[in-house]
Design a protein around this motif. Structure first.
Motif, PDB file in Angstrom:
ATOM      1  N   SER A   1       1.139  -5.139  16.797  1.00  0.00           N
ATOM      2  CA  SER A   1       1.823  -5.685  15.801  1.00  0.00           C
ATOM      3  C   SER A   1       1.370  -6.588  14.806  1.00  0.00           C
ATOM      4  O   SER A   1       0.772  -7.614  15.522  1.00  0.00           O
ATOM      5  CB  SER A   1       3.182  -6.201  16.445  1.00  0.00           C
ATOM      6  OG  SER A   1       4.083  -6.980  15.573  1.00  0.00           O
ATOM      7  N   TRP A   2       1.099  -6.250  13.631  1.00  0.00           N
ATOM      8  CA  TRP A   2       0.616  -7.125  12.642  1.00  0.00           C
ATOM      9  C   TRP A   2       1.509  -8.031  12.150  1.00  0.00           C
ATOM     10  O   TRP A   2       2.560  -7.708  11.671  1.00  0.00           O
ATOM     11  CB  TRP A   2      -0.060  -6.203  11.564  1.00  0.00           C
ATOM     12  CG  TRP A   2      -1.285  -5.457  11.789  1.00  0.00           C
ATOM     13  CD1 TRP A   2      -1.007  -4.273  12.367  1.00  0.00           C
ATOM     14  CD2 TRP A   2      -2.588  -5.974  11.802  1.00  0.00           C
ATOM     15  NE1 TRP A   2      -2.472  -3.775  12.593  1.00  0.00           N
ATOM     16  CE2 TRP A   2      -3.155  -4.841  12.460  1.00  0.00           C
ATOM     17  CE3 TRP A   2      -3.329  -6.893  11.584  1.00  0.00           C
ATOM     18  CZ2 TRP A   2      -4.667  -4.786  12.413  1.00  0.00           C
ATOM     19  CZ3 TRP A   2      -4.815  -6.836  11.622  1.00  0.00           C
ATOM     20  CH2 TRP A   2      -5.310  -5.909  12.357  1.00  0.00           C
ATOM     21  N   LYS A   3       1.097  -9.335  12.187  1.00  0.00           N
ATOM     22  CA  LYS A   3       1.652 -10.430  11.640  1.00  0.00           C
ATOM     23  C   LYS A   3       2.170 -10.141  10.166  1.00  0.00           C
ATOM     24  O   LYS A   3       3.336 -10.510   9.530  1.00  0.00           O
ATOM     25  CB  LYS A   3       1.131 -11.796  11.777  1.00  0.00           C
ATOM     26  CG  LYS A   3       1.888 -13.105  11.545  1.00  0.00           C
ATOM     27  CD  LYS A   3       1.234 -14.392  11.694  1.00  0.00           C
ATOM     28  CE  LYS A   3       1.889 -15.548  11.145  1.00  0.00           C
ATOM     29  NZ  LYS A   3       1.013 -16.830  11.538  1.00  0.00           N
ATOM     30  N   SER A   4       1.337  -9.849   9.186  1.00  0.00           N
ATOM     31  CA  SER A   4       1.306  -9.366   8.079  1.00  0.00           C
ATOM     32  C   SER A   4       0.400  -8.295   7.560  1.00  0.00           C
ATOM     33  O   SER A   4      -0.819  -8.542   8.011  1.00  0.00           O
ATOM     34  CB  SER A   4       1.435 -10.650   6.996  1.00  0.00           C
ATOM     35  OG  SER A   4       1.542 -10.153   5.840  1.00  0.00           O
ATOM     36  N   GLU A   5       0.867  -7.107   6.895  1.00  0.00           N
ATOM     37  CA  GLU A   5      -0.215  -6.140   6.290  1.00  0.00           C
ATOM     38  C   GLU A   5      -0.480  -6.499   5.191  1.00  0.00           C
ATOM     39  O   GLU A   5      -1.328  -5.783   4.684  1.00  0.00           O
ATOM     40  CB  GLU A   5       0.624  -4.822   6.895  1.00  0.00           C
ATOM     41  CG  GLU A   5       0.586  -4.457   8.126  1.00  0.00           C
ATOM     42  CD  GLU A   5       1.327  -3.181   8.473  1.00  0.00           C
ATOM     43  OE1 GLU A   5       1.301  -1.997   7.728  1.00  0.00           O
ATOM     44  OE2 GLU A   5       1.697  -2.992   9.423  1.00  0.00           O
TER      45      GLU A   5
ATOM     46  N   GLU B   1      -3.573 -11.587  11.420  1.00  0.00           N
ATOM     47  CA  GLU B   1      -3.510 -11.664  12.827  1.00  0.00           C
ATOM     48  C   GLU B   1      -2.575 -10.562  13.443  1.00  0.00           C
ATOM     49  O   GLU B   1      -1.784 -10.035  12.676  1.00  0.00           O
ATOM     50  CB  GLU B   1      -2.953 -13.138  13.221  1.00  0.00           C
ATOM     51  CG  GLU B   1      -3.769 -14.186  12.641  1.00  0.00           C
ATOM     52  CD  GLU B   1      -3.021 -15.483  13.035  1.00  0.00           C
ATOM     53  OE1 GLU B   1      -3.676 -16.400  13.478  1.00  0.00           O
ATOM     54  OE2 GLU B   1      -1.760 -15.669  12.436  1.00  0.00           O
ATOM     55  N   PHE B   2      -2.939 -10.113  14.662  1.00  0.00           N
ATOM     56  CA  PHE B   2      -1.910  -9.338  15.403  1.00  0.00           C
ATOM     57  C   PHE B   2      -1.808  -9.501  16.898  1.00  0.00           C
ATOM     58  O   PHE B   2      -2.411 -10.340  17.253  1.00  0.00           O
ATOM     59  CB  PHE B   2      -2.738  -7.871  15.244  1.00  0.00           C
ATOM     60  CG  PHE B   2      -3.784  -7.565  16.108  1.00  0.00           C
ATOM     61  CD1 PHE B   2      -3.888  -7.236  17.345  1.00  0.00           C
ATOM     62  CD2 PHE B   2      -5.222  -7.906  15.231  1.00  0.00           C
ATOM     63  CE1 PHE B   2      -5.022  -7.170  18.064  1.00  0.00           C
ATOM     64  CE2 PHE B   2      -6.443  -7.554  16.099  1.00  0.00           C
ATOM     65  CZ  PHE B   2      -6.103  -7.253  17.401  1.00  0.00           C
ATOM     66  N   THR B   3      -0.684  -9.160  17.284  1.00  0.00           N
ATOM     67  CA  THR B   3      -0.265  -9.088  18.817  1.00  0.00           C
ATOM     68  C   THR B   3      -0.547  -7.841  19.396  1.00  0.00           C
ATOM     69  O   THR B   3      -0.076  -6.674  18.963  1.00  0.00           O
ATOM     70  CB  THR B   3       1.093  -9.594  18.893  1.00  0.00           C
ATOM     71  OG1 THR B   3       1.227 -10.922  18.194  1.00  0.00           O
ATOM     72  CG2 THR B   3       1.473  -9.805  20.398  1.00  0.00           C
TER      73      THR B   3
ATOM     74  N   THR C   1       0.722  -5.468  21.501  1.00  0.00           N
ATOM     75  CA  THR C   1       2.109  -5.092  22.222  1.00  0.00           C
ATOM     76  C   THR C   1       2.331  -3.867  23.121  1.00  0.00           C
ATOM     77  O   THR C   1       3.103  -3.426  23.487  1.00  0.00           O
ATOM     78  CB  THR C   1       3.328  -4.847  21.114  1.00  0.00           C
ATOM     79  OG1 THR C   1       2.810  -3.753  20.302  1.00  0.00           O
ATOM     80  CG2 THR C   1       3.491  -6.138  20.185  1.00  0.00           C
TER      81      THR C   1
ATOM     82  N   MET D   1      -3.215 -12.247  21.041  1.00  0.00           N
ATOM     83  CA  MET D   1      -3.340 -12.025  19.557  1.00  0.00           C
ATOM     84  C   MET D   1      -4.952 -11.918  19.361  1.00  0.00           C
ATOM     85  O   MET D   1      -5.855 -12.547  20.173  1.00  0.00           O
ATOM     86  CB  MET D   1      -3.044 -13.275  18.945  1.00  0.00           C
ATOM     87  CG  MET D   1      -1.420 -13.404  19.002  1.00  0.00           C
ATOM     88  SD  MET D   1      -0.899 -14.887  17.935  1.00  0.00           S
ATOM     89  CE  MET D   1      -1.132 -14.169  16.114  1.00  0.00           C
TER      90      MET D   1
ATOM     91  N   TYR E   1      -7.520 -11.015  15.679  1.00  0.00           N
ATOM     92  CA  TYR E   1      -7.547 -11.382  14.036  1.00  0.00           C
ATOM     93  C   TYR E   1      -8.654 -10.326  13.545  1.00  0.00           C
ATOM     94  O   TYR E   1      -9.287  -9.755  13.997  1.00  0.00           O
ATOM     95  CB  TYR E   1      -8.004 -12.603  13.836  1.00  0.00           C
ATOM     96  CG  TYR E   1      -9.463 -13.296  14.196  1.00  0.00           C
ATOM     97  CD1 TYR E   1     -10.338 -12.849  13.453  1.00  0.00           C
ATOM     98  CD2 TYR E   1      -9.682 -13.476  15.640  1.00  0.00           C
ATOM     99  CE1 TYR E   1     -11.580 -13.198  13.636  1.00  0.00           C
ATOM    100  CE2 TYR E   1     -10.975 -13.821  15.936  1.00  0.00           C
ATOM    101  CZ  TYR E   1     -11.951 -13.723  14.902  1.00  0.00           C
ATOM    102  OH  TYR E   1     -13.381 -13.667  15.250  1.00  0.00           O
TER     103      TYR E   1
END
Length: 136
Positions: free
Chosen positions: A38-42, A60-62, A64, A95, A97
């Motif tokens: 899951s990307w914080k923002s694409e 940044e991404f998590t 999942t 997370m 990056y």
């Protein structure tokens, strides 16, 4: 008559493994969609930045998924952007990056992209950043 019965039986038995394979593949597809990072923002709008000064953008991404994820490839769309990224596997729930450093040499509006491939899918993710370079 015996030949017809034998033929029908053979056709029926050959269709059973095929239908089971389709059901299994459908389940795998659903699990694959559920297991994704899951990307914080694409897309990131960096606003106005000064000309001649490199500007860093952090995506940044998590993770999942239920397994560690590794970034396998990062490619900038042009030579004006340098990249850096998490080099070790990202554990589930943690997370990671991707950094893009844009060399703001030319004045005016810009839109640039970075393509990221991870171990959880063969489909690359295109991350975008945009803004405007103002003169010195």
């Amino acid at each position: 008559m015996k030949i017809i019965k034998t033929t029908l039986l053979a056709l029926t038995l050959s269709a059973v493994p095929f239908s089971a394979a389709v059901a299994m593949n459908g389940t795998e597809i659903i699990e694959k969609i559920a297991d994704a990072i899951s990307w914080k923002s694409e897309t990131i709008d960096v606003g106005e930045i000064p000309q001649g000064k490199p500007h860093a953008i952090k995506f940044e991404f998590t993770n999942t998924t239920s397994k560690p994820v590794l970034i396998t490839n990062v490619k900038a769309a042009c030579g004006c952007t340098a990249t850096d990224y998490s080099k070790t596997a990202i554990a589930p729930g943690k997370m990671g990056y991707v950094n893009a450093t844009y060399n703001a040499a030319a004045q005016g509006a810009f839109t640039k992209s970075v393509t990221v491939t991870t171990s959880d899918t063969n489909q690359p993710k295109v991350l975008t950043f945009k803004g405007k370079v103002n003169p010195k």
